[in-house]
Each structure stands twice: as structure tokens, then as C-alpha cells.
Design a protein around this motif. Structure first.
Motif, PDB file in Angstrom:
ATOM      1  N   GLU A 123       5.660  -1.798   9.998  1.00  0.00           N
ATOM      2  CA  GLU A 123       6.380  -2.645   9.041  1.00  0.00           C
ATOM      3  C   GLU A 123       5.446  -3.412   8.115  1.00  0.00           C
ATOM      4  OE1 GLU A 123       9.161  -6.542   9.467  1.00  0.00           O
ATOM      5  OE2 GLU A 123       9.843  -4.757  10.551  1.00  0.00           O
ATOM      6  N   ALA A 124       4.285  -3.819   8.610  1.00  0.00           N
ATOM      7  CA  ALA A 124       3.387  -4.661   7.812  1.00  0.00           C
ATOM      8  C   ALA A 124       2.466  -3.858   6.886  1.00  0.00           C
ATOM      9  CB  ALA A 124       2.534  -5.529   8.737  1.00  0.00           C
ATOM     10  N   LEU A 125       2.523  -2.536   6.947  1.00  0.00           N
ATOM     11  CA  LEU A 125       1.578  -1.720   6.187  1.00  0.00           C
ATOM     12  C   LEU A 125       1.816  -1.864   4.687  1.00  0.00           C
ATOM     13  CD1 LEU A 125      -0.732   0.333   6.905  1.00  0.00           C
ATOM     14  CD2 LEU A 125       0.913   2.123   6.315  1.00  0.00           C
ATOM     15  N   SER A 126       0.734  -2.129   3.956  1.00  0.00           N
ATOM     16  CA  SER A 126       0.825  -2.299   2.505  1.00  0.00           C
ATOM     17  C   SER A 126       0.511  -0.993   1.787  1.00  0.00           C
ATOM     18  CB  SER A 126      -0.155  -3.379   2.040  1.00  0.00           C
ATOM     19  OG  SER A 126      -1.499  -2.935   2.213  1.00  0.00           O
ATOM     20  N   ALA A 127       0.764  -0.986   0.479  1.00  0.00           N
ATOM     21  CA  ALA A 127       0.514   0.216  -0.321  1.00  0.00           C
ATOM     22  C   ALA A 127      -0.970   0.565  -0.334  1.00  0.00           C
ATOM     23  CB  ALA A 127       1.020   0.001  -1.747  1.00  0.00           C
ATOM     24  N   LYS A 128      -1.838  -0.445  -0.500  1.00  0.00           N
ATOM     25  CA  LYS A 128      -3.267  -0.148  -0.474  1.00  0.00           C
ATOM     26  C   LYS A 128      -3.673   0.406   0.888  1.00  0.00           C
ATOM     27  CE  LYS A 128      -7.918  -1.924  -0.391  1.00  0.00           C
ATOM     28  NZ  LYS A 128      -8.892  -3.022  -0.608  1.00  0.00           N
ATOM     29  N   ALA A 129      -3.187  -0.215   1.962  1.00  0.00           N
ATOM     30  CA  ALA A 129      -3.546   0.247   3.299  1.00  0.00           C
ATOM     31  C   ALA A 129      -3.076   1.671   3.542  1.00  0.00           C
ATOM     32  CB  ALA A 129      -2.969  -0.689   4.352  1.00  0.00           C
ATOM     33  N   LEU A 130      -1.875   1.995   3.080  1.00  0.00           N
ATOM     34  CA  LEU A 130      -1.329   3.345   3.259  1.00  0.00           C
ATOM     35  C   LEU A 130      -2.232   4.388   2.610  1.00  0.00           C
ATOM     36  CD1 LEU A 130       1.341   5.018   4.116  1.00  0.00           C
ATOM     37  CD2 LEU A 130       1.799   4.971   1.658  1.00  0.00           C
ATOM     38  N   LEU A 131      -2.650   4.111   1.371  1.00  0.00           N
ATOM     39  CA  LEU A 131      -3.400   5.105   0.605  1.00  0.00           C
ATOM     40  C   LEU A 131      -4.897   5.105   0.895  1.00  0.00           C
ATOM     41  CD1 LEU A 131      -1.774   4.757  -2.943  1.00  0.00           C
ATOM     42  CD2 LEU A 131      -1.179   6.374  -1.137  1.00  0.00           C
ATOM     43  N   ALA A 132      -5.464   3.929   1.168  1.00  0.00           N
ATOM     44  CA  ALA A 132      -6.922   3.807   1.112  1.00  0.00           C
ATOM     45  C   ALA A 132      -7.594   3.408   2.414  1.00  0.00           C
ATOM     46  CB  ALA A 132      -7.304   2.802   0.021  1.00  0.00           C
TER      47      ALA A 132
ATOM     48  N   GLU B 208       7.013  16.279   1.229  1.00  0.00           N
ATOM     49  CA  GLU B 208       7.311  16.193   2.659  1.00  0.00           C
ATOM     50  C   GLU B 208       6.097  15.700   3.447  1.00  0.00           C
ATOM     51  OE1 GLU B 208      10.213  18.372   0.610  1.00  0.00           O
ATOM     52  OE2 GLU B 208       8.059  18.849   0.728  1.00  0.00           O
ATOM     53  N   LEU B 209       4.899  16.187   3.082  1.00  0.00           N
ATOM     54  CA  LEU B 209       3.682  15.706   3.738  1.00  0.00           C
ATOM     55  C   LEU B 209       3.456  14.229   3.438  1.00  0.00           C
ATOM     56  CD1 LEU B 209       1.126  18.639   3.189  1.00  0.00           C
ATOM     57  CD2 LEU B 209       2.113  17.872   5.344  1.00  0.00           C
ATOM     58  N   PHE B 210       3.699  13.840   2.213  1.00  0.00           N
ATOM     59  CA  PHE B 210       3.524  12.444   1.821  1.00  0.00           C
ATOM     60  C   PHE B 210       4.513  11.554   2.565  1.00  0.00           C
ATOM     61  CE2 PHE B 210       4.014   8.993  -1.477  1.00  0.00           C
ATOM     62  CZ  PHE B 210       2.737   8.472  -1.329  1.00  0.00           C
ATOM     63  N   GLU B 211       5.729  12.018   2.719  1.00  0.00           N
ATOM     64  CA  GLU B 211       6.766  11.233   3.407  1.00  0.00           C
ATOM     65  C   GLU B 211       6.388  10.954   4.858  1.00  0.00           C
ATOM     66  OE1 GLU B 211       9.980   9.000   4.172  1.00  0.00           O
ATOM     67  OE2 GLU B 211       9.415   9.741   2.182  1.00  0.00           O
ATOM     68  N   LYS B 212       5.615  11.835   5.476  1.00  0.00           N
ATOM     69  CA  LYS B 212       5.189  11.623   6.863  1.00  0.00           C
ATOM     70  C   LYS B 212       4.384  10.342   7.004  1.00  0.00           C
ATOM     71  CE  LYS B 212       3.688  14.681   9.624  1.00  0.00           C
ATOM     72  NZ  LYS B 212       2.874  15.749  10.250  1.00  0.00           N
ATOM     73  N   LEU B 213       3.643   9.985   5.954  1.00  0.00           N
ATOM     74  CA  LEU B 213       2.867   8.747   6.006  1.00  0.00           C
ATOM     75  C   LEU B 213       3.790   7.542   6.170  1.00  0.00           C
ATOM     76  CD1 LEU B 213       0.238   9.328   3.149  1.00  0.00           C
ATOM     77  CD2 LEU B 213       0.029   9.854   5.586  1.00  0.00           C
ATOM     78  N   PHE B 214       4.952   7.596   5.534  1.00  0.00           N
ATOM     79  CA  PHE B 214       5.905   6.494   5.626  1.00  0.00           C
ATOM     80  C   PHE B 214       6.603   6.477   6.991  1.00  0.00           C
ATOM     81  CE2 PHE B 214       5.310   7.209   1.141  1.00  0.00           C
ATOM     82  CZ  PHE B 214       5.294   5.933   0.600  1.00  0.00           C
ATOM     83  N   SER B 215       6.904   7.650   7.500  1.00  0.00           N
ATOM     84  CA  SER B 215       7.588   7.712   8.796  1.00  0.00           C
ATOM     85  C   SER B 215       6.701   7.212   9.928  1.00  0.00           C
ATOM     86  CB  SER B 215       8.028   9.154   9.085  1.00  0.00           C
ATOM     87  OG  SER B 215       6.908  10.011   9.235  1.00  0.00           O
ATOM     88  N   GLU B 216       5.391   7.263   9.728  1.00  0.00           N
ATOM     89  CA  GLU B 216       4.442   6.796  10.748  1.00  0.00           C
ATOM     90  C   GLU B 216       3.960   5.372  10.483  1.00  0.00           C
ATOM     91  OE1 GLU B 216       1.423   9.733  10.396  1.00  0.00           O
ATOM     92  OE2 GLU B 216       2.624  11.338  11.329  1.00  0.00           O
ATOM     93  N   ALA B 217       4.416   4.767   9.385  1.00  0.00           N
ATOM     94  CA  ALA B 217       3.917   3.445   8.977  1.00  0.00           C
ATOM     95  C   ALA B 217       4.568   2.324   9.779  1.00  0.00           C
ATOM     96  CB  ALA B 217       4.170   3.232   7.489  1.00  0.00           C
TER      97      ALA B 217
END
Length: 312
Positions: free
Chosen positions: A188-197, A177-186
């Protein structure tokens, strides 16, 4: 360089430093990330606890991207006579908790190395502490890093507070659920590297550890995260936790060194050490690219990009 805490991790400054190193083809990745922070803090706690600082020696080779929260020439007055009582690590920060409520902390590209009495003193360093048993601790900086001393342990740094107050991704309390919050706040252009790092969304996760996290999840660093299926997001969450736990339990990555100068026991799958090898999963040629201020490595077959889907 003397610089205020609020600017220590100025993203524009750091991006410029990283880009310069990429242009110079500098393959080093000497950056403290969560597995090394936890490993190093435990080693400091086990080895340095109870040692009293007797002398402080300032930089023999100034490094313009070594940042201090106050005048490093005054560190001697703050540190001499203080005893190391414990150490704690969180995110990308390592705290040395000293007597009289003094805290010293390091992070980013700072390399801390412990030497026994009688060992040869390195020629170049950014700070050196000697102890009452004649052993000594040397701090050097690779690309950029900070060495701070707080005489009252009051640390007004938003990134430090974020690291200390956030739930560690290797904790059981870090849930889907905490991890999913990162996606809900992302966006459209956010990449996987940008999300994590980037932006310290997950303190302690940087460009180094993210390579194997994404490889194990079969996700491309440039993948737009909002295009990921629920199943692939589940795989990414699982890979995040399992990869970081393995890196930490094995004493950090083999691209980094610990308090004693030994490389970590975790053998990186994708790193500057390995990217010229074939993909260990399918045998394809690994791709190396400059992306978001650092190198990324990925398998073009195992880590294909998933396109946006229309939700009807």
C-alpha cells in the motif's frame, strides 16, 4: 574495494553513499541506466571489436566505492592478450565479451571512455586498458560502481541474472500485463518512484530516467501506486516505453557521456541540468526534493498526487 558479487549492490551501502552525496549537494548523476547501457554497448561493439589488450594499469587514484569481484591487481593476468569479440548491454550491466571465454562487465557509476593513439592519458582513473593499435580505454567511477572480470564467464550475481533474463521495457514483449504484475505485488505504501526505480523491478530503470517518465505520465514521484486509476496506469506504461525508446534512440541522456566523451542526444526535461527552469508544460516552478536516496524533480501542478479511492 574488493567485495563479493552478492554484496556489490548492497542497498544499505548504496543508500548511505547516495545520502552522503545529497548532503554534500553533489548534483552529478553519472549512473548507467538502460538508454546509456544500450548506447555504450553498441559503441563498444562497433569500436573495440577485434582489439587485443596489451597492458592493464590499475587505479592511479583509489576510490573506496569502486567494487571489484576479485583482486584488481590480478586483472592484468586475466586480460592481457585477450581480444574483445563483442559487447552486450542489458539492465544496468555492460558486458565486454573477450576471447578465451573471459567476460568483463561494468555498471552503476562507471564511466568508460575511449581514446585514440596519442591522446593525453588522464591523470586519475580506476582502470586503464591499452590495445594493440595504441588506443586505450579508461574507466573512472563517479559515485559508486563496479568493474568485474570473470575468467570463465560464470557470473553468480542475482542482479546480473535479473537484468539478463528480464524482458526489456523497450521490447515489444514487455506488455501491459507484465507491467500490471508490478501493481498486483505492490504494498500500500509503495510510491511511483519506488515502483519504477528501486529493487530492480524493471532492470535498467533508475532515478535518472524515472524523472521524465513520471513527468510525461503526469504522475508525482511520491504518488502511491495503488491509488492510481486504470487510466493513469495506462499512461504510466505508455510513458515508460515511449520515454525510454526516445532516450535510447537519441544516444542516451544529456546528463551522461558516451564512449567518446560526448553527451547523449536526448534533452532531459527534468534533471540537475534543467530543474531551475519553469515547467515546460504549465510554467510552474519545478520542485526539487531528496527522496528515497536521490533527488526527485516534479511540477506541483502537472504532477498532482491522486488520493486513495474507496471501492464500493
Amino acid at each position: 574495494m574488493l567485495i563479493g558479487d552478492n554484496h556489490i549492490r548492497n542497498k544499505h551501502c548504496i543508500f548511505a553513499i547516495q545520502s552522503r552525496c545529497l548532503l554534500n549537494n553533489n548534483p552529478r548523476n553519472d549512473m548507467l541506466e538502460l538508454p546509456e547501457v544500450i548506447t555504450l554497448s553498441k559503441q563498444v561493439d562497433n569500436t573495440l571489436r577485434g582489439k587485443t589488450i596489451t597492458h592493464v594499469f590499475n587505479a592511479t587514484k583509489p576510490h573506496k566505492f569502486t567494487f571489484y569481484n576479485s583482486d584488481p591487481l590480478k586483472y592484468g593476468k586475466l586480460l592481457i592478450g585477450k581480444t574483445i569479440e563483442s559487447s552486450q548491454g542489458y539492465g544496468m550491466f555492460i558486458d565486454f565479451l573477450l576471447s578465451d571465454n573471459v567476460t568483463m562487465n561494468i555498471g552503476d557509476g562507471v564511466i568508460a571512455r575511449y581514446y585514440n593513439p596519442g591522446d593525453k592519458i588522464p591523470t586519475n582513473y580506476q582502470l586503464l586498458l591499452t590495445f594493440d593499435d595504441e588506443s586505450f580505454l579508461v574507466f573512472t567511477v563517479a559515485m559508486y560502481g563496479f568493474i568485474n572480470v570473470y575468467p570463465d564467464s560464470i557470473i553468480d550475481n542475482k542482479y546480473y541474472k535479473l537484468s539478463k533474463e528480464s524482458i526489456s521495457p523497450i521490447s515489444n514483449a514487455y506488455t501491459p500485463e507484465l507491467f500490471e504484475k508490478l501493481f498486483s505485488e505492490a504494498k500500500e505504501a509503495l510510491s511511483a518512484k519506488a515502483l519504477l526505480a528501486t529493487e530492480q523491478r524493471i532492470p535498467g530503470v533508475g532515478n535518472g530516467v524515472v524523472q521524465d517518465i513520471l513527468f510525461n505520465a503526469h504522475i508525482n514521484p511520491r504518488q502511491k501506486v495503488l491509488a492510481l486509476s486504470d487510466k493513469r496506469k495506462e499512461n504510466l506504461f505508455k510513458s515508460l516505453k515511449e520515454t525510454l525508446l526516445k532516450m535510447t534512440s537519441e544516444g542516451g541522456r544529456d546528463t551522461q557521456t558516451d564512449l567518446y566523451g560526448n553527451t547523449g542526444g536526448y534533452h532531459t526535461i527534468l534533471s540537475a541540468n534543467t530543474w531551475k527552469n519553469a515547467c515546460p508544460r504549465c510554467g510552474s516552478i519545478i520542485v526539487k526534493e531528496a527522496y528515497l536516496g536521490g533527488s526527485v524533480y516534479y511540477c506541483p501542478e502537472c504532477q498532482k498526487i491522486e488520493q486513495f479511492r474507496l471501492n464500493k
